[in-house]
Design a protein around this motif. Structure first.
Motif, PDB file in Angstrom:
ATOM      1  N   TYR A 153       0.753  -1.332   0.023  1.00 41.87           N
ATOM      2  CA  TYR A 153      -0.175   0.154  -0.011  1.00 41.87           C
ATOM      3  C   TYR A 153       0.804   1.367  -0.015  1.00 41.87           C
ATOM      4  O   TYR A 153       0.480   2.314  -0.611  1.00 41.87           O
ATOM      5  N   ASN A 154       2.154   1.157   0.492  1.00 40.27           N
ATOM      6  CA  ASN A 154       2.877   2.192   0.638  1.00 40.27           C
ATOM      7  C   ASN A 154       4.137   1.745   0.255  1.00 40.27           C
ATOM      8  O   ASN A 154       4.721   0.506   0.109  1.00 40.27           O
ATOM      9  N   ILE A 155       5.166   2.853   0.026  1.00 37.45           N
ATOM     10  CA  ILE A 155       6.759   2.395  -0.554  1.00 37.45           C
ATOM     11  C   ILE A 155       7.293   1.566   0.798  1.00 37.45           C
ATOM     12  O   ILE A 155       7.611   2.244   1.948  1.00 37.45           O
ATOM     13  N   PRO A 156       7.722   0.470   0.786  1.00 37.89           N
ATOM     14  CA  PRO A 156       8.678  -0.146   1.659  1.00 37.89           C
ATOM     15  C   PRO A 156       9.650   0.325   1.931  1.00 37.89           C
ATOM     16  O   PRO A 156      10.445   1.409   1.275  1.00 37.89           O
ATOM     17  N   SER A 157      10.376   0.228   3.175  1.00 38.16           N
ATOM     18  CA  SER A 157      11.605   0.927   3.450  1.00 38.16           C
ATOM     19  C   SER A 157      12.902   0.195   2.493  1.00 38.16           C
ATOM     20  O   SER A 157      12.816  -1.060   2.643  1.00 38.16           O
ATOM     21  N   LEU A 158      13.668   0.753   2.243  1.00 38.22           N
ATOM     22  CA  LEU A 158      14.905   0.438   1.683  1.00 38.22           C
ATOM     23  C   LEU A 158      15.907   0.320   2.551  1.00 38.22           C
ATOM     24  O   LEU A 158      16.999   0.989   2.596  1.00 38.22           O
ATOM     25  N   ASP A 159      16.122  -0.960   3.397  1.00 37.28           N
ATOM     26  CA  ASP A 159      17.074  -0.953   4.581  1.00 37.28           C
ATOM     27  C   ASP A 159      17.387  -2.404   4.824  1.00 37.28           C
ATOM     28  O   ASP A 159      18.189  -2.701   5.836  1.00 37.28           O
ATOM     29  N   THR A 160      17.232  -3.266   3.991  1.00 34.19           N
ATOM     30  CA  THR A 160      17.734  -4.504   3.992  1.00 34.19           C
ATOM     31  C   THR A 160      18.984  -4.619   3.185  1.00 34.19           C
ATOM     32  O   THR A 160      19.090  -4.764   2.026  1.00 34.19           O
ATOM     33  N   ALA A 161      20.182  -4.805   3.963  1.00 32.54           N
ATOM     34  CA  ALA A 161      21.476  -4.958   3.421  1.00 32.54           C
ATOM     35  C   ALA A 161      21.805  -6.423   2.906  1.00 32.54           C
ATOM     36  O   ALA A 161      21.767  -7.208   3.655  1.00 32.54           O
ATOM     37  N   THR A 162      22.598  -6.804   1.909  1.00 34.58           N
ATOM     38  CA  THR A 162      22.905  -7.991   1.587  1.00 34.58           C
ATOM     39  C   THR A 162      24.422  -7.680   0.892  1.00 34.58           C
ATOM     40  O   THR A 162      24.625  -6.653   0.303  1.00 34.58           O
ATOM     41  N   THR A 163      25.158  -8.700   0.997  1.00 38.39           N
ATOM     42  CA  THR A 163      26.585  -8.590   0.174  1.00 38.39           C
ATOM     43  C   THR A 163      26.724 -10.008  -0.556  1.00 38.39           C
ATOM     44  O   THR A 163      26.397 -10.982   0.063  1.00 38.39           O
ATOM     45  N   TRP A 164      27.052  -9.731  -1.696  1.00 34.50           N
ATOM     46  CA  TRP A 164      27.508 -11.054  -2.437  1.00 34.50           C
ATOM     47  C   TRP A 164      28.781 -10.895  -3.292  1.00 34.50           C
ATOM     48  O   TRP A 164      29.152  -9.748  -3.827  1.00 34.50           O
ATOM     49  N   SER A 165      29.481 -11.727  -3.716  1.00 34.28           N
ATOM     50  CA  SER A 165      30.480 -11.736  -4.575  1.00 34.28           C
ATOM     51  C   SER A 165      30.329 -12.609  -5.653  1.00 34.28           C
ATOM     52  O   SER A 165      29.731 -13.826  -5.581  1.00 34.28           O
ATOM     53  N   LYS A 298      -5.195   6.974  -4.124  1.00 35.82           N
ATOM     54  CA  LYS A 298      -4.083   6.944  -3.435  1.00 35.82           C
ATOM     55  C   LYS A 298      -2.934   6.364  -4.234  1.00 35.82           C
ATOM     56  O   LYS A 298      -1.662   6.636  -4.131  1.00 35.82           O
ATOM     57  N   GLY A 299      -3.328   5.131  -4.702  1.00 34.06           N
ATOM     58  CA  GLY A 299      -2.341   4.450  -5.487  1.00 34.06           C
ATOM     59  C   GLY A 299      -1.423   3.357  -4.434  1.00 34.06           C
ATOM     60  O   GLY A 299      -1.718   3.438  -3.256  1.00 34.06           O
ATOM     61  N   ASN A 300      -0.714   2.441  -4.931  1.00 30.64           N
ATOM     62  CA  ASN A 300       0.065   1.539  -4.118  1.00 30.64           C
ATOM     63  C   ASN A 300       1.220   1.363  -5.079  1.00 30.64           C
ATOM     64  O   ASN A 300       1.421   1.569  -6.528  1.00 30.64           O
ATOM     65  N   VAL A 301       2.086   0.383  -4.826  1.00 28.21           N
ATOM     66  CA  VAL A 301       3.323   0.056  -5.502  1.00 28.21           C
ATOM     67  C   VAL A 301       3.702  -1.503  -5.282  1.00 28.21           C
ATOM     68  O   VAL A 301       3.157  -2.291  -4.583  1.00 28.21           O
ATOM     69  N   ALA A 302       4.402  -1.981  -6.297  1.00 27.52           N
ATOM     70  CA  ALA A 302       4.939  -3.270  -6.507  1.00 27.52           C
ATOM     71  C   ALA A 302       6.485  -3.336  -6.319  1.00 27.52           C
ATOM     72  O   ALA A 302       7.050  -2.319  -6.777  1.00 27.52           O
ATOM     73  N   VAL A 303       6.883  -4.277  -5.850  1.00 33.09           N
ATOM     74  CA  VAL A 303       8.562  -4.652  -5.573  1.00 33.09           C
ATOM     75  C   VAL A 303       8.894  -6.030  -6.665  1.00 33.09           C
ATOM     76  O   VAL A 303       8.143  -6.977  -6.104  1.00 33.09           O
ATOM     77  N   LEU A 304       9.485  -6.132  -7.672  1.00 31.19           N
ATOM     78  CA  LEU A 304       9.810  -7.401  -8.223  1.00 31.19           C
ATOM     79  C   LEU A 304      11.151  -7.603  -7.804  1.00 31.19           C
ATOM     80  O   LEU A 304      12.302  -6.952  -8.024  1.00 31.19           O
ATOM     81  N   THR A 305      11.272  -9.139  -7.363  1.00 32.74           N
ATOM     82  CA  THR A 305      12.839  -9.359  -6.975  1.00 32.74           C
ATOM     83  C   THR A 305      13.025 -10.609  -7.842  1.00 32.74           C
ATOM     84  O   THR A 305      12.178 -11.182  -8.447  1.00 32.74           O
TER      85      THR A 305
END
Length: 473
Positions: A153-165, A298-305
């Motif tokens: 419904y709202n923009i999620p938080s951009l706070d998940t950190a990940t590291t890969w090589s 109001k609108g909503n958002v989607a996240v593609l992973t």
């Protein structure tokens, strides 16, 4: 018995008056009789003139006014026809304009696109709810595990950190390149360690933002300002790059040598991903495609992973398409049509007022209306106003000579030459002329009224620009 005979002589017929006029140069008595007869005759003509204009027959007035309105209304009909044609032209132009705007939004801004997803992709899709009704994502190369679509419904938080090589050992052919794609969000960081097999050989290592940045580099590989990071490398080393914009980035190695070059890259990514734990919608592409309805207003958002590199899956391709909200386009074209028509109507009225093509109702007047309003009747001026029926135009030289009439009374018999009197009022001498035509037919007062009312010369009907007064010494 002499008195009646004298009375009869004083009331002579028009023919005798004419004879008296002919003989006015040879006999002073005949001249006096002729002048008296002419004054009376012109008094009768004057009275008849006022009767015709002040006491008209009602039917005549109605017919004249009716004719005048029909002529004027025909101009309104032509103007209305022009306005209707211009209105339809405006509507057609507006519809064409809105059609191209709609196609630009539907096919351009919110047109379908094919995306290449790298490892650990976390892409935010936030269309405008006014123009987009739904989002549809189709998986083009089916793989397990595949991408996942989340709804918020709202923009999620951009706070998940990940590291890969990732380690890539590539043999780059001569005059060719190799590329790898990563979708990185703002705040991420990329470190690349490189090693070129031949120490004497140099290759290009670039980090390009988007497909457009990569295409620009391929057109001119030796130009360093078209990419996010442009490096000419040889031997071993390391490059770091901070990401300031969420976008897809290409890491590419270009070989402009005449022989193949072996290059080893070790890419380490410190990425920031969106938190998907509070999603109200989740689709794993079990039916190849996933759809998400966009809420209005109001609108909503989607996240593609996409899965991480530990799954050992090649890059995945998906097609993202947007369903248009047709009600917006229909209401939008209606609103724009009304606004454009109102603006067009305002501009059309302004233009008509500027050109003088639209006449106000109070400006209508009968076709036989006098050129000027009548002066107030002054009985004391009749003797000088109607000494003769002649109203011929005098020459400019005669007018200059007539300047001596100013300030003199014609009732005293000092002059009866009406060629030098104003042809409008017969009260004052002709002491001015019109420009540019040069006609001299009126006094300065009447000429000024003509210029203000009709603005055309009563003789030649040319437009009057100025009225010049004649002064004599």
């Amino acid at each position: 018995m002499e008195e009646p005979r004298s009375s009869s002589s004083s009331s002579s017929s028009p023919s005798s008056s004419t004879d008296a006029v002919i003989r006015r140069d040879t006999s002073g008595a005949a001249t006096s009789s002729s002048s008296t007869s002419q004054v009376r005759q012109e008094e009768d003509d004057h009275n008849q003139y006022h009767q015709r204009h002040n006491f008209r027959h009602p039917e005549l007035d109605v017919n004249e006014i009716g004719t005048s309105y029909r002529v004027n209304l025909s101009g309104f009909d032509e103007g209305a026809s022009v306005i209707r044609d211009d209105t339809w032209s405006c509507i057609i132009v507006l519809l064409t304009f809105w059609f191209f705007v709609s196609m630009t939004l539907i096919l351009g801004v919110y047109g379908s696109s094919t995306l290449e997803l790298g490892p650990n992709t976390s892409m935010l899709l936030q269309p405008n709810p006014i123009f987009v009704q739904s989002i549809k994502v189709e998986e083009l190369n089916i793989s397990r595990p595949g991408p996942v679509l989340y709804g918020f419904y709202n923009i999620p938080s951009l706070d998940t950190a990940t590291t890969w090589s990732e380690t890539h050992s590539a043999s780059v052919p001569a005059d060719s390149h190799k590329e790898w794609i990563y979708y990185l969000n703002k705040g991420s960081q990329m470190s690349i360690s490189y090693s070129v097999s031949s120490p004497s050989t140099s290759v290009f290592l670039i980090i390009a933002q988007g497909k457009e940045g990569l295409a620009q580099w391929l057109e001119e590989p030796t130009y360093p300002n078209t990419t996010l990071s442009w490096n000419l490398i040889h031997g071993s080393g390391m490059i770091q790059q901070d990401i300031s914009t969420s976008y897809g980035y290409y890491v590419s190695v270009g070989n402009l040598n005449y022989e193949d070059v072996e290059v080893q890259l070790n890419i380490t990514v410190n990425a920031l991903l969106y938190d998907t734990s509070e999603a109200y919608y989740k689709c794993t592409f079990t039916d190849v495609s996933c759809s998400l309805k966009i809420l209005f207003p109001k609108g909503n958002v989607a996240v593609l992973t996409s899965p991480g590199p530990e799954q050992d899956i090649d890059n995945q391709y998906v097609k993202v398409s947007y369903g248009p909200r047709w009600a917006t386009y229909i209401i939008g074209i209606g609103t724009m049509t009304v606004l454009m028509l109102l603006a067009f109507n305002f501009l059309n009225k302004f233009r008509c007022n500027e050109d003088g093509t639209r006449v106000q109702h109070e400006q209508f007047r009968p076709e036989r209306a006098p050129l000027l309003s009548y002066k107030d009747d002054d009985q004391s001026s009749w003797g000088s106003s109607y000494d003769s029926a002649s109203n011929d135009e005098g020459d400019l030289e005669d007018l200059v000579a007539a300047g001596s009439l100013e300030g003199k009374s014609l009732r005293d018999g000092e002059s009866n030459n009406t060629r030098r009197l104003c042809a409008i009022c017969f009260d004052a001498p002709r002491d001015c002329f019109f420009l540019p035509c040069g006609h001299c037919v009126a006094c300065f007062e009447c000429a000024t009224r003509i210029a203000e009312a009709a603005a055309t010369c009563p003789i030649c009907r040319r437009n009057i620009k100025k009225v010049r007064k004649i002064f004599t010494v």
